[in-house]
Each structure stands twice: as C-alpha cells, then as structure tokens.
Design a protein around this motif. Sequence first.
Motif, PDB file in Angstrom:
ATOM      1  N   UNK A 149      10.303 -64.758 -17.954  1.00 56.90           N
ATOM      2  CA  UNK A 149       8.970 -64.101 -17.152  1.00 56.90           C
ATOM      3  C   UNK A 149       9.184 -62.846 -17.071  1.00 56.90           C
ATOM      4  N   UNK A 150      10.125 -62.010 -17.494  1.00 64.53           N
ATOM      5  CA  UNK A 150      10.327 -60.623 -17.305  1.00 64.53           C
ATOM      6  C   UNK A 150       9.307 -59.751 -17.814  1.00 64.53           C
ATOM      7  N   UNK A 151       8.780 -59.959 -18.937  1.00 64.72           N
ATOM      8  CA  UNK A 151       7.695 -59.072 -19.606  1.00 64.72           C
ATOM      9  C   UNK A 151       6.332 -59.260 -18.666  1.00 64.72           C
ATOM     10  N   UNK A 152       5.973 -60.358 -18.199  1.00 65.12           N
ATOM     11  CA  UNK A 152       4.812 -60.647 -17.224  1.00 65.12           C
ATOM     12  C   UNK A 152       4.805 -59.928 -16.072  1.00 65.12           C
ATOM     13  N   UNK A 153       5.977 -60.191 -15.461  1.00 60.97           N
ATOM     14  CA  UNK A 153       6.138 -59.593 -14.068  1.00 60.97           C
ATOM     15  C   UNK A 153       6.345 -57.977 -14.281  1.00 60.97           C
ATOM     16  N   UNK A 154       6.840 -57.507 -15.260  1.00 58.01           N
ATOM     17  CA  UNK A 154       6.874 -56.139 -15.337  1.00 58.01           C
ATOM     18  C   UNK A 154       5.490 -55.616 -15.694  1.00 58.01           C
ATOM     19  N   UNK A 155       4.972 -56.121 -16.365  1.00 60.23           N
ATOM     20  CA  UNK A 155       3.262 -55.724 -16.748  1.00 60.23           C
ATOM     21  C   UNK A 155       2.705 -55.675 -15.371  1.00 60.23           C
ATOM     22  N   UNK A 156       2.782 -56.893 -14.512  1.00 57.55           N
ATOM     23  CA  UNK A 156       2.223 -57.032 -13.175  1.00 57.55           C
ATOM     24  C   UNK A 156       2.649 -55.810 -12.149  1.00 57.55           C
ATOM     25  N   UNK A 157       3.654 -55.133 -12.402  1.00 54.31           N
ATOM     26  CA  UNK A 157       3.889 -54.000 -11.543  1.00 54.31           C
ATOM     27  C   UNK A 157       2.762 -52.878 -11.565  1.00 54.31           C
TER      28      UNK A 157
ATOM     29  N   UNK B  49      16.043 -54.908 -16.739  1.00 54.47           N
ATOM     30  CA  UNK B  49      14.929 -54.469 -15.862  1.00 54.47           C
ATOM     31  C   UNK B  49      15.061 -53.153 -15.304  1.00 54.47           C
ATOM     32  N   UNK B  50      16.297 -52.653 -15.318  1.00 56.25           N
ATOM     33  CA  UNK B  50      16.145 -51.257 -14.576  1.00 56.25           C
ATOM     34  C   UNK B  50      15.685 -50.068 -15.598  1.00 56.25           C
ATOM     35  N   UNK B  51      16.015 -50.329 -16.745  1.00 57.93           N
ATOM     36  CA  UNK B  51      15.621 -49.586 -17.932  1.00 57.93           C
ATOM     37  C   UNK B  51      14.102 -49.520 -17.964  1.00 57.93           C
ATOM     38  N   UNK B  52      13.487 -50.865 -17.847  1.00 55.80           N
ATOM     39  CA  UNK B  52      12.037 -50.771 -17.803  1.00 55.80           C
ATOM     40  C   UNK B  52      11.591 -50.294 -16.832  1.00 55.80           C
ATOM     41  N   UNK B  53      11.848 -50.453 -15.471  1.00 49.71           N
ATOM     42  CA  UNK B  53      11.642 -49.669 -14.225  1.00 49.71           C
ATOM     43  C   UNK B  53      11.348 -48.220 -14.246  1.00 49.71           C
ATOM     44  N   UNK B  54      12.743 -47.691 -14.966  1.00 47.64           N
ATOM     45  CA  UNK B  54      12.534 -46.113 -15.281  1.00 47.64           C
ATOM     46  C   UNK B  54      11.325 -45.950 -16.190  1.00 47.64           C
ATOM     47  N   UNK B  55      11.296 -46.532 -17.407  1.00 47.28           N
ATOM     48  CA  UNK B  55      10.328 -46.452 -18.172  1.00 47.28           C
ATOM     49  C   UNK B  55       8.861 -46.461 -17.708  1.00 47.28           C
TER      50      UNK B  55
END
Length: 147
Positions: free
Chosen positions: A23-31, A64-70
């Motif tokens: 579910x990570x890709x969807x949740x990261x997009x939802x951010x 997830x940390x790397x994606x949040x930084x991105x």
Amino acid sequence: MDTSLIDSIDWKNLVHAYGPAIDAPKELANLIGDDEDDRDDAVNGFLYSSAYHQGTVYSCTPSVIRCVIYIIETEDISSLETIGAPLVRELLCFINICARTWRFVPEIGEAAFVGCNLYKDYLDHADSKTSAYAKELTDFCKVYENS
C-alpha cells in the motif's frame, strides 16, 4: 508527481506493521493529494501507524523515509496541511522519530542522512515546530556523520 523512485522499490518484499508494504505507493501519493482526509490518513494511518508503529521500524521504513525526503524536495507542499499543521512539519517529524533508531537499525540512519541539506532549508520555517524538527534532524546529521 514523478513516481520513479517510488515505483523502483519492490514494496511487496518489504513489510510494515501490518504485513507487506504494497500500500506504500498509494499512501505516499496521498501525502500530496488534493483530499485532506486522504492526506491525514496517509500521515496517521501509514507513516505513524504502519511504517513506524509504537517505536518500531520495519524493512519498509528506510524506503519510506527516502520517498518522504524526495516528496519534500520535489513537490510544492508549502500550502498543504494535515491534522491542522503544515504537511512538511509532519513529514519532518516522521523522519525525526525514525532517525532516533539509527544506532539499532543502520539503514534508518543512512536513509535519514540523505536529507541533510534539505533539513537546513527548514531551520527558519515560520512554524516553530517545523523548524525544531529541522534542527533536530540537522543535529542528527552531524552526529551520524561523525560516528
């Protein structure tokens, strides 16, 4: 949003508090989505309850940390809010609480260290809690670099 980083991660082979992190890709997009309820769920339900849960980090957490930084680096999130606070505050808070585990989980330190230059950009943020998290992360980078 450029999803190349997110798409390059094999999420099905990473886990969070509730199982495979598919579910990570969807949740990261939802951010960074338009729906504030989805954004709140992504912060509370995914970042603070799945990728980091009650003091525990998981195999997905460094990614997830790397994606949040991105996301902070590449997306205009300056006007986005969640839980009545600037989104950037919650994202820096997430990285900060995860970074505290770096001595036990070296991959967390490596992931959080990637944002060292970014954290400096928020040291003078108008929101005092955002700037405080940025300061803590900047201090973490100094300690991590010298370890």
